[in-house]
Motif scaffolding. Sequence first.
Motif, mmCIF file in Angstrom:
data_model
loop_
_atom_site.group_PDB
_atom_site.id
_atom_site.type_symbol
_atom_site.label_atom_id
_atom_site.label_comp_id
_atom_site.label_asym_id
_atom_site.label_seq_id
_atom_site.Cartn_x
_atom_site.Cartn_y
_atom_site.Cartn_z
ATOM 1 N N THR A 86 0.834 11.199 7.346
ATOM 2 C CA THR A 86 2.619 10.544 7.644
ATOM 3 C C THR A 86 3.073 9.626 8.489
ATOM 4 N N ASN A 87 4.642 9.345 8.030
ATOM 5 C CA ASN A 87 4.739 7.648 9.166
ATOM 6 C C ASN A 87 4.561 7.903 10.489
ATOM 7 N N VAL A 88 5.013 7.147 11.358
ATOM 8 C CA VAL A 88 4.668 6.463 13.085
ATOM 9 C C VAL A 88 6.316 7.130 13.238
ATOM 10 N N MET A 145 6.202 1.133 9.269
ATOM 11 C CA MET A 145 5.660 1.825 8.055
ATOM 12 C C MET A 145 4.773 1.684 8.316
ATOM 13 N N ILE A 146 3.356 3.091 8.228
ATOM 14 C CA ILE A 146 2.333 2.488 8.348
ATOM 15 C C ILE A 146 1.659 3.045 6.459
ATOM 16 N N THR A 147 0.878 2.649 6.552
ATOM 17 C CA THR A 147 0.043 2.776 4.495
ATOM 18 C C THR A 147 -0.888 4.113 5.396
ATOM 19 N N GLN A 148 -1.504 4.956 4.004
ATOM 20 C CA GLN A 148 -1.753 5.868 3.879
ATOM 21 C C GLN A 148 -3.671 5.446 4.657
ATOM 22 N N GLY A 175 0.645 -1.475 -0.592
ATOM 23 C CA GLY A 175 0.231 0.102 0.064
ATOM 24 C C GLY A 175 1.295 1.395 -0.043
ATOM 25 N N ILE A 176 0.034 2.539 -0.631
ATOM 26 C CA ILE A 176 1.069 3.450 -0.557
ATOM 27 C C ILE A 176 0.995 3.897 0.660
#
Length: 460
Positions: free
Chosen positions: A352-354, A323-326, A304-305
């Motif tokens: 934004t990321n974690v 990493m967390i996706t949108q 995922g993006i």
Amino acid sequence: MLKIEFPRPYYLVQEGYIYFSESPQNLAILFNHYKAGNMLARNETWKKISQGQPPELALGLFYNTDRSIPFFLQGNGIISKLLGLYNIGRVDFSFNDNSIMAAYHATAVNSYSSRSLSGFPIMLEDTPDFYLEAEAEGKPADNTAGSEAVFWCEGGRTVKSLDFSSLSVSRMLLNENCRVKASAQPCSGGGVVWIVDDKGTVFLLDRKLRAVRPFPVLTGCKPSARPAAIGKKLLIPAEGGILAIVDDYGNVSELEVPDDCNFKSSPAVAGNTAAVYSKGFEGKIFLIQDGKISNADSPMEVDGIAFGSPCLTEDDGKTVTAMITQAGDFHLFEDGSLRKGFPVSVPGVFHTNVVRADGSYFALSADAELFRIEDDGSFSKVQVPGLSDAKEAWLSSDGEIIYLSGNSNHIYAFTSSLEMMYGFPVAGRGQCVITDVNGDGKKDCVALSMDKKIYAWTIR
């Protein structure tokens, strides 16, 4: 006539009045306040500023810049500049005998004045890019002593530095738009800050923004995202899936990168290791160690993006990447392998990321909900008070405290238990700097603001 550029706003019609806003969330909040009977005429600030104002008017403007800068203060006309002198005001326009009459009442009320450090705020010449960088020199492990200076960019092409000891501001004007990144370590010739322009020219500057020999140097690469500092080197993501490295002696090299990479965010750095995200529906995270990509044949895959930089930490000798996706799919990798049970789904949309603090991960949704995510995938959350929109979000951590801002002119701080820090929010936006500005052994918060100022607040 007034040189005010009107936006194309959303609007709400209610009880014979029409309300405009650049944000539909603002209109929703206004409607809820209206239903609850919290009318503007009952507001104490409105009452104070309206004393003596004539009841007849054709156009009235009431503003309070405590949280954001309204559109009619963002122009360059004389009216906008006049109104911008005060953070709370009301101006009424009326028409009589082919003339425009204006009545203006304003006050400069600063609810933060008791926490503002001496000498601040400092006026800026142009709109900053809201990425504030701190000089690495003088930062011990306990983070109590302060940096000597901070750096930022205004108007796209003007680089500035602020020396805390004298509060003197140095400036350097470039021919191209540029990005500023403080060096991770003091470099040769007194270099402390890197500059990369849109054509790939790299500068290494000292605290007074004087170029260190043999800089500037040409990389031949067009940057695609903000650079990252690792040791005494600069790592530059560039168009065409290129990763360029520049050391403090001006040597330029390129990493051997797999095909079809797409770098749109700054690399993350932890010690001597860096991680860079290749954006796509099947995104990949590459680790950079000892000047080469160590997992080129088996990158970490993100389904995922996603936005922002990877969250990279060293934990008990292991390299942990998050990493967390949108769409809210949270990935957690350990030494390059996806941890069992991941990804986990976190409700929300994330731009934004974690970040990591006190052993947990923290994410900020577009609806301004702050999530705490544990290593086992469980999570809790809290709504950021007074913030309804965080699509343009900044999220950072000093390892203990989480700092964030959204689509407003406020910076918030939370403990790892999701409790807001005393003294916050403060005026400012974007990437702030936490350091000891005045040498009293206590941390301060330095931030750039939408009203073209740089602030410094004591943290209590």
